[in-house]
Design a protein around this motif. Structure first.
Motif, mmCIF file in Angstrom:
data_model
loop_
_atom_site.group_PDB
_atom_site.id
_atom_site.type_symbol
_atom_site.label_atom_id
_atom_site.label_comp_id
_atom_site.label_asym_id
_atom_site.label_seq_id
_atom_site.Cartn_x
_atom_site.Cartn_y
_atom_site.Cartn_z
ATOM 1 N N TYR A 96 80.770 35.979 37.548
ATOM 2 C CA TYR A 96 80.791 35.493 38.928
ATOM 3 C C TYR A 96 79.556 35.960 39.682
ATOM 4 C CZ TYR A 96 85.629 33.977 38.416
ATOM 5 O OH TYR A 96 86.763 33.328 38.013
ATOM 6 N N HIS A 98 78.446 36.705 43.514
ATOM 7 C CA HIS A 98 79.013 36.979 44.837
ATOM 8 C C HIS A 98 77.863 37.092 45.841
ATOM 9 C CE1 HIS A 98 82.832 38.204 42.823
ATOM 10 N NE2 HIS A 98 81.984 38.605 41.893
ATOM 11 N N THR A 103 81.793 33.074 46.559
ATOM 12 C CA THR A 103 81.876 33.503 45.165
ATOM 13 C C THR A 103 81.838 32.282 44.272
ATOM 14 O OG1 THR A 103 83.171 35.465 45.716
ATOM 15 C CG2 THR A 103 83.263 34.700 43.455
ATOM 16 N N GLN A 104 80.994 32.327 43.252
ATOM 17 C CA GLN A 104 80.812 31.200 42.347
ATOM 18 C C GLN A 104 80.991 31.652 40.911
ATOM 19 O OE1 GLN A 104 76.821 29.709 42.308
ATOM 20 N NE2 GLN A 104 77.290 27.978 40.948
ATOM 21 N N CYS A 105 81.839 30.948 40.155
ATOM 22 C CA CYS A 105 81.975 31.211 38.722
ATOM 23 C C CYS A 105 80.812 30.530 38.019
ATOM 24 C CB CYS A 105 83.312 30.683 38.198
ATOM 25 S SG CYS A 105 83.596 31.016 36.444
#
Length: 265
Positions: A96, A98, A103-105
């Motif tokens: 991830y 942040h 928050t981005q996977c």
């Protein structure tokens, strides 16, 4: 006192002595056998049934890997109460990004099915993975953090926990209540069970389930990552973007391919 010709100032003598001491210390310093990244781990508790938030991915281990050196990692964790056909889990590793409140996977491993065994065992799982976080991406930005998380969810499909435990037929009461004999027992009169207790708190005859040591919620246990370590290709050549795993005392199989769009907590 007259100064001697070609004398070295005391300050320079001290500096030269310090340089010699440091060079000597460097020469005597042991060479590290291994070089690898170590990441601090934070533990979250695994949830019991019923599934939380629609059985989405939940994290049980989180490692801050901001500023990593290697693109391959190895993690280890343990399992408990993974029972075949009763309590089966899915696990994966996910990375991830942040930044502020966003928050981005950015990547995930394939899904590892933990199908367990017929009886209770403490299982051990080691996973190796190429995490896919672009090296150097936003590392100069002090507000951006990268994490690798060990995630789990109950195995998708038919309800895996369907108990069929032994039951007995008889009278029941609270253990602190007095029985009809004035003590902790019951009266038997004329060969028939007395179907009531003394006082106003009466309990009917019925079936009583005998516990078998299993949690009725169907919960299994997964620990946090014992470690999350970055290693070079020479140490873990098996690592791939889909993931590699080895298990002890818990059966497993690979399921779905990586999917960073699946919902999570």
């Amino acid at each position: 006192m007259p100064t001697q010709p070609n004398a070295v100032p005391p300050s320079l003598v001290n500096e030269l002595s310090e340089v010699k001491r440091r060079l000597s210390a460097i020469e005597r310093a042991p060479q590290p056998v291994n070089r690898f990244d170590r990441y601090p781990v934070i533990e979250w508790a695994a949830q019991g049934r019923p599934p939380v938030a629609g059985n989405v991915w939940s994290s049980v281990g989180i490692a801050n890997v901001t500023g990593m050196t290697f693109d391959r990692i190895e993690v280890k964790f343990i399992t408990d109460w993974i029972l075949s056909g009763k309590r089966e889990a899915e696990v994966r590793l996910a990375a991830y990004r942040h930044q502020s409140y966003y928050t981005q996977c950015v990547s995930a491993s394939s899904v590892l099915n933990l199908t367990g065994q017929a009886d209770r065992n403490i299982g051990t799982v080691v996973m190796r993975w190429v995490h896919g976080i672009p090296y150097g991406w936003d590392y100069s930005d002090d507000t951006t953090i990268y994490t690798i998380e060990l995630q789990h969810r109950y195995k998708v499909g038919p309800e895996p926990y369907s108990p069929n435990r032994l039951q007995v037929y008889g009278m029941y009461k609270r253990e602190k209540d007095k029985g009809a004999d004035g003590g902790g027992g019951v009266d038997v009169g004329g060969g028939n069970w007395v179907a009531y207790q003394s006082g106003n708190n009466r309990s009917a005859i019925g079936y009583v389930t005998i516990p078998d040591g299993a949690d009725e919620s169907g919960a299994y246990g997964i620990s946090a990552m014992h470690y999350c370590v970055g290693l070079p290709k020479e140490r873990i050549p098996e690592a791939t973007p889909k993931g590699w795993a080895q298990t002890w005392a818990v059966n497993s199989s690979w399921g779905r391919d990586p999917d960073i769009t699946e919902p999570d907590l």
